[in-house]
Write an enzyme that holds these catalytic residues in place. Sequence first.
Site, short mmCIF file in Angstrom:
data_model
loop_
_atom_site.label_atom_id
_atom_site.label_comp_id
_atom_site.label_asym_id
_atom_site.label_seq_id
_atom_site.Cartn_x
_atom_site.Cartn_y
_atom_site.Cartn_z
N LYS A 49 23.65 101.31 113.09
CA LYS A 49 22.75 101.68 111.98
C LYS A 49 23.11 100.90 110.73
O LYS A 49 22.23 100.38 110.04
CB LYS A 49 22.84 103.20 111.71
CG LYS A 49 22.05 104.02 112.72
CD LYS A 49 22.33 105.52 112.64
CE LYS A 49 21.71 106.23 113.83
NZ LYS A 49 22.17 107.60 114.03
N GLN A 92 24.95 112.56 111.52
CA GLN A 92 25.09 112.13 112.91
C GLN A 92 25.46 113.32 113.79
O GLN A 92 26.37 114.08 113.47
CB GLN A 92 26.17 111.03 112.97
CG GLN A 92 26.29 110.34 114.31
CD GLN A 92 25.07 109.51 114.69
OE1 GLN A 92 24.39 108.95 113.83
NE2 GLN A 92 24.79 109.43 115.98
N ASP A 115 15.84 111.55 109.76
CA ASP A 115 15.95 111.86 111.18
C ASP A 115 14.82 112.77 111.66
O ASP A 115 14.65 112.98 112.86
CB ASP A 115 17.28 112.59 111.42
CG ASP A 115 18.15 111.88 112.42
OD1 ASP A 115 17.68 110.94 113.06
OD2 ASP A 115 19.32 112.29 112.56
N1 GUN Z 1 23.13 111.24 117.97
C1 GUN Z 1 22.54 110.54 118.97
N2 GUN Z 1 21.32 110.14 118.60
C2 GUN Z 1 21.10 110.61 117.36
C3 GUN Z 1 20.00 110.53 116.43
O1 GUN Z 1 18.94 109.96 116.70
N3 GUN Z 1 20.18 111.17 115.25
C4 GUN Z 1 21.33 111.82 114.95
N4 GUN Z 1 21.41 112.42 113.77
N5 GUN Z 1 22.35 111.92 115.76
C5 GUN Z 1 22.25 111.31 116.96
#
Ligand code: GUN
Length: 281
Positions: A49, A92, A115
């Site tokens: 990211k 996350q 998200d």
């Molecule tokens: N963990 C795995 N994929 C994701 C995601 O798309 N968003 C978040 N916040 N955590 C994750």
Amino acid sequence: MTKLLNGVDCKNKLKIKLKNKITKIKDKLSITVISVGNNEASKIYIKNKIKECNSINIECKHLHYEKTTTNELIKVIKKLNKDKNTTGILVQLPLPKNINEKLVINSIDKLKDIDGLTETNIAKLYNNEPGIIPCTAKGIIDLLDFYNIELVGKNITIIGRSNLVGKPLFHSLLNKNATVTLCHSKTKNLKSITKKSDIIIVAVGKPNLITNDMVRKNSIIIDVGINRINGKICGDVDFKKVAKKCEYITPVPGGVGPMTVYEVLSNTLDCYKIQQNKNIR
Ligand code: GUN
């Protein structure tokens, strides 16, 4: 001949358009990713990211806590909610068990929820209203769209009912007028359902869950699984055999993963627009 749904190629092409839009904005877009604990997969996702944000001139700050509490996290998020320089906030997942995930996620300002996981944004998705859509679901829709794959009236089976992937995907596809079946660990005779599907999307985390005999000829297979076997990354589909039978298939790695990261960037611009009272669709 089976065709690959190439997430890297799709992401790179969509990113050029997104970068052009971001360049035209006077303000610097900035997101904060919050993580807790020592999840190895999370470390890789966050690294990707940050790299992708930097490549498109979005600032990405990372706040990491070895250990913390629900209240401490909410305090940090409330501060970021008020900060004018923060466009988006992403917590996350998964969080350690001592933390109330629901409370933490819902403390994010809905206008900064890149998200799309706050209850407000989930309700918008449920009601088919414009809002921020969770990244993996949106990434899959954009990937299918990139390859001009029609969704209207298609029989689509999703395997896996997680809040992060399966459930948002169910509503995203329903909003596109597909006929969607959501299967899970208690589903009986999965094969009888997948055999009738035009598109199968699997997000479980079990290598080789989808075998050759479970798929219809010329179907489309989307593999969201990320598993590690002897140090090698693989998905939930027996790729070698299934690829010979279907029309399109996503590779792992290089399929859904890059699209999910792209959507963080795309959702950041959408959040910025919403904050400026502009339409996003
Ligand atoms: N963990 C795995 N994929 C994701 C995601 O798309 N968003 C978040 N916040 N955590 C994750």
